[in-house]
Design a protein around this motif. Structure first.
Motif, PDB file in Angstrom:
ATOM      1  N   LEU A 253       0.829  -1.200   0.000  1.00  0.00           N
ATOM      2  CA  LEU A 253       0.000   0.000   0.000  1.00  0.00           C
ATOM      3  C   LEU A 253       0.867   1.256   0.000  1.00  0.00           C
ATOM      4  O   LEU A 253       0.604   2.209  -0.743  1.00  0.00           O
ATOM      5  CB  LEU A 253      -0.928  -0.009   1.222  1.00  0.00           C
ATOM      6  N   ILE A 254       1.907   1.240   0.818  1.00  0.00           N
ATOM      7  CA  ILE A 254       2.825   2.382   0.854  1.00  0.00           C
ATOM      8  C   ILE A 254       3.468   2.571  -0.517  1.00  0.00           C
ATOM      9  O   ILE A 254       3.557   3.695  -1.019  1.00  0.00           O
ATOM     10  CB  ILE A 254       3.895   2.175   1.946  1.00  0.00           C
ATOM     11  N   LEU A 255       3.915   1.478  -1.123  1.00  0.00           N
ATOM     12  CA  LEU A 255       4.549   1.570  -2.443  1.00  0.00           C
ATOM     13  C   LEU A 255       3.568   2.075  -3.496  1.00  0.00           C
ATOM     14  O   LEU A 255       3.943   2.875  -4.359  1.00  0.00           O
ATOM     15  CB  LEU A 255       5.110   0.208  -2.867  1.00  0.00           C
ATOM     16  N   GLU A 256       2.326   1.612  -3.420  1.00  0.00           N
ATOM     17  CA  GLU A 256       1.320   2.066  -4.390  1.00  0.00           C
ATOM     18  C   GLU A 256       1.113   3.575  -4.292  1.00  0.00           C
ATOM     19  O   GLU A 256       0.868   4.240  -5.298  1.00  0.00           O
ATOM     20  CB  GLU A 256      -0.007   1.346  -4.153  1.00  0.00           C
ATOM     21  N   ASN A 257       1.190   4.111  -3.096  1.00  0.00           N
ATOM     22  CA  ASN A 257       1.011   5.554  -2.926  1.00  0.00           C
ATOM     23  C   ASN A 257       2.305   6.315  -3.160  1.00  0.00           C
ATOM     24  O   ASN A 257       2.276   7.452  -3.641  1.00  0.00           O
ATOM     25  CB  ASN A 257       0.490   5.860  -1.517  1.00  0.00           C
TER      26      ASN A 257
ATOM     27  N   VAL B  83       4.981   5.594  -5.215  1.00  0.00           N
ATOM     28  CA  VAL B  83       5.448   5.679  -6.599  1.00  0.00           C
ATOM     29  C   VAL B  83       4.724   6.788  -7.360  1.00  0.00           C
ATOM     30  O   VAL B  83       5.377   7.643  -7.973  1.00  0.00           O
ATOM     31  CB  VAL B  83       5.333   4.301  -7.302  1.00  0.00           C
ATOM     32  N   PRO B  84       3.385   6.846  -7.322  1.00  0.00           N
ATOM     33  CA  PRO B  84       2.719   7.954  -8.038  1.00  0.00           C
ATOM     34  C   PRO B  84       3.083   9.321  -7.442  1.00  0.00           C
ATOM     35  O   PRO B  84       3.271  10.290  -8.187  1.00  0.00           O
ATOM     36  CB  PRO B  84       1.227   7.662  -7.858  1.00  0.00           C
ATOM     37  N   ALA B  85       3.193   9.382  -6.122  1.00  0.00           N
ATOM     38  CA  ALA B  85       3.547  10.658  -5.498  1.00  0.00           C
ATOM     39  C   ALA B  85       4.942  11.080  -5.930  1.00  0.00           C
ATOM     40  O   ALA B  85       5.185  12.262  -6.218  1.00  0.00           O
ATOM     41  CB  ALA B  85       3.462  10.555  -3.983  1.00  0.00           C
ATOM     42  N   SER B  86       5.877  10.140  -5.991  1.00  0.00           N
ATOM     43  CA  SER B  86       7.231  10.506  -6.399  1.00  0.00           C
ATOM     44  C   SER B  86       7.254  10.958  -7.849  1.00  0.00           C
ATOM     45  O   SER B  86       8.002  11.877  -8.207  1.00  0.00           O
ATOM     46  CB  SER B  86       8.191   9.335  -6.177  1.00  0.00           C
ATOM     47  N   LYS B  87       6.433  10.342  -8.696  1.00  0.00           N
ATOM     48  CA  LYS B  87       6.339  10.790 -10.108  1.00  0.00           C
ATOM     49  C   LYS B  87       5.792  12.214 -10.167  1.00  0.00           C
ATOM     50  O   LYS B  87       6.290  13.049 -10.936  1.00  0.00           O
ATOM     51  CB  LYS B  87       5.433   9.855 -10.919  1.00  0.00           C
ATOM     52  N   ARG B  88       4.768  12.499  -9.345  1.00  0.00           N
ATOM     53  CA  ARG B  88       4.207  13.866  -9.328  1.00  0.00           C
ATOM     54  C   ARG B  88       5.258  14.863  -8.875  1.00  0.00           C
ATOM     55  O   ARG B  88       5.398  15.941  -9.452  1.00  0.00           O
ATOM     56  CB  ARG B  88       2.992  13.928  -8.390  1.00  0.00           C
ATOM     57  N   TYR B  89       6.011  14.509  -7.833  1.00  0.00           N
ATOM     58  CA  TYR B  89       7.060  15.416  -7.341  1.00  0.00           C
ATOM     59  C   TYR B  89       8.155  15.596  -8.378  1.00  0.00           C
ATOM     60  O   TYR B  89       8.687  16.689  -8.551  1.00  0.00           O
ATOM     61  CB  TYR B  89       7.664  14.901  -6.034  1.00  0.00           C
ATOM     62  N   GLU B  90       8.468  14.529  -9.089  1.00  0.00           N
ATOM     63  CA  GLU B  90       9.486  14.629 -10.130  1.00  0.00           C
ATOM     64  C   GLU B  90       9.023  15.558 -11.239  1.00  0.00           C
ATOM     65  O   GLU B  90       9.785  16.416 -11.712  1.00  0.00           O
ATOM     66  CB  GLU B  90       9.759  13.220 -10.680  1.00  0.00           C
ATOM     67  N   ASP B  91       7.761  15.379 -11.663  1.00  0.00           N
ATOM     68  CA  ASP B  91       7.203  16.266 -12.702  1.00  0.00           C
ATOM     69  C   ASP B  91       7.120  17.700 -12.192  1.00  0.00           C
ATOM     70  O   ASP B  91       7.448  18.650 -12.919  1.00  0.00           O
ATOM     71  CB  ASP B  91       5.808  15.781 -13.129  1.00  0.00           C
ATOM     72  N   ALA B  92       6.694  17.846 -10.943  1.00  0.00           N
ATOM     73  CA  ALA B  92       6.553  19.186 -10.377  1.00  0.00           C
ATOM     74  C   ALA B  92       7.916  19.842 -10.207  1.00  0.00           C
ATOM     75  O   ALA B  92       8.035  21.068 -10.308  1.00  0.00           O
ATOM     76  CB  ALA B  92       5.824  19.121  -9.042  1.00  0.00           C
ATOM     77  N   SER B  93       8.943  19.048  -9.981  1.00  0.00           N
ATOM     78  CA  SER B  93      10.279  19.593  -9.802  1.00  0.00           C
ATOM     79  C   SER B  93      10.720  20.345 -11.042  1.00  0.00           C
ATOM     80  O   SER B  93      11.277  21.453 -10.947  1.00  0.00           O
ATOM     81  CB  SER B  93      11.255  18.450  -9.495  1.00  0.00           C
ATOM     82  N   ASP B  94      10.469  19.776 -12.215  1.00  0.00           N
ATOM     83  CA  ASP B  94      10.816  20.468 -13.462  1.00  0.00           C
ATOM     84  C   ASP B  94      10.032  21.773 -13.583  1.00  0.00           C
ATOM     85  O   ASP B  94      10.583  22.820 -13.964  1.00  0.00           O
ATOM     86  CB  ASP B  94      10.526  19.566 -14.666  1.00  0.00           C
ATOM     87  N   LYS B  95       8.741  21.729 -13.240  1.00  0.00           N
ATOM     88  CA  LYS B  95       7.915  22.936 -13.315  1.00  0.00           C
ATOM     89  C   LYS B  95       8.388  23.990 -12.317  1.00  0.00           C
ATOM     90  O   LYS B  95       8.414  25.178 -12.621  1.00  0.00           O
ATOM     91  CB  LYS B  95       6.444  22.590 -13.053  1.00  0.00           C
ATOM     92  N   ILE B  96       8.749  23.536 -11.116  1.00  0.00           N
ATOM     93  CA  ILE B  96       9.221  24.470 -10.090  1.00  0.00           C
ATOM     94  C   ILE B  96      10.509  25.141 -10.546  1.00  0.00           C
ATOM     95  O   ILE B  96      10.689  26.353 -10.363  1.00  0.00           O
ATOM     96  CB  ILE B  96       9.415  23.740  -8.735  1.00  0.00           C
TER      97      ILE B  96
END
Length: 132
Positions: free
Chosen positions: A88-92, A94-107
């Protein structure tokens, strides 16, 4: 010396010789009896030791059974509780880390834009003050 006296003397001599020769045998028999007594005592001690070892073996077998039961319980808990929670932790995560990675470029892009805006605003502020 008469025949009776001679026979009596011979009998005494035979008795004396026999007694002398039997003494070592008697001592050997006494020694053997003592050895047998010691062996009997050692045998009793060994029987006691064996009984104690048997009891310890039974105790160890019971301890091993308890440990096996505990290991089964731990394995079941890992399988039924811990592994699903990790999944359950991994399921949450992985998507959160992808969002942060995408947001990092935007930031980073926004930071660059803000730095540029600061420069432009500073220049414009200086021009506006010069005009006024």
């Amino acid at each position: 010396m008469t025949d009776n006296e001679l026979l009596l003397a011979m009998s005494d001599l035979i008795d004396k010789k026999m007694t002398e020769q039997l003494q070592p045998l008697k001592q050997d028999v006494r020694d053997m009896k003592q050895d047998i007594q010691e062996l009997k005592q050692e045998s009793r001690d060994m029987k006691q030791d064996i009984q104690e070892l048997k009891q310890e073996s039974r105790d160890m077998k019971q301890d091993i059974q308890n440990i096996k039961q505990d290991i089964r319980k731990i394995n079941l808990r890992i399988e039924n509780e811990i592994n699903p929670n990790i999944n359950l932790i991994l399921e949450n995560y992985v998507p959160a880390s992808k969002r942060y990675e995408d947001a990092s470029d935007k930031i980073e892009a926004m930071q660059a834009d803000i730095d540029l805006l600061k420069i432009v605003v500073t220049e414009h502020s200086g021009k506006l003050q010069a005009i006024s």
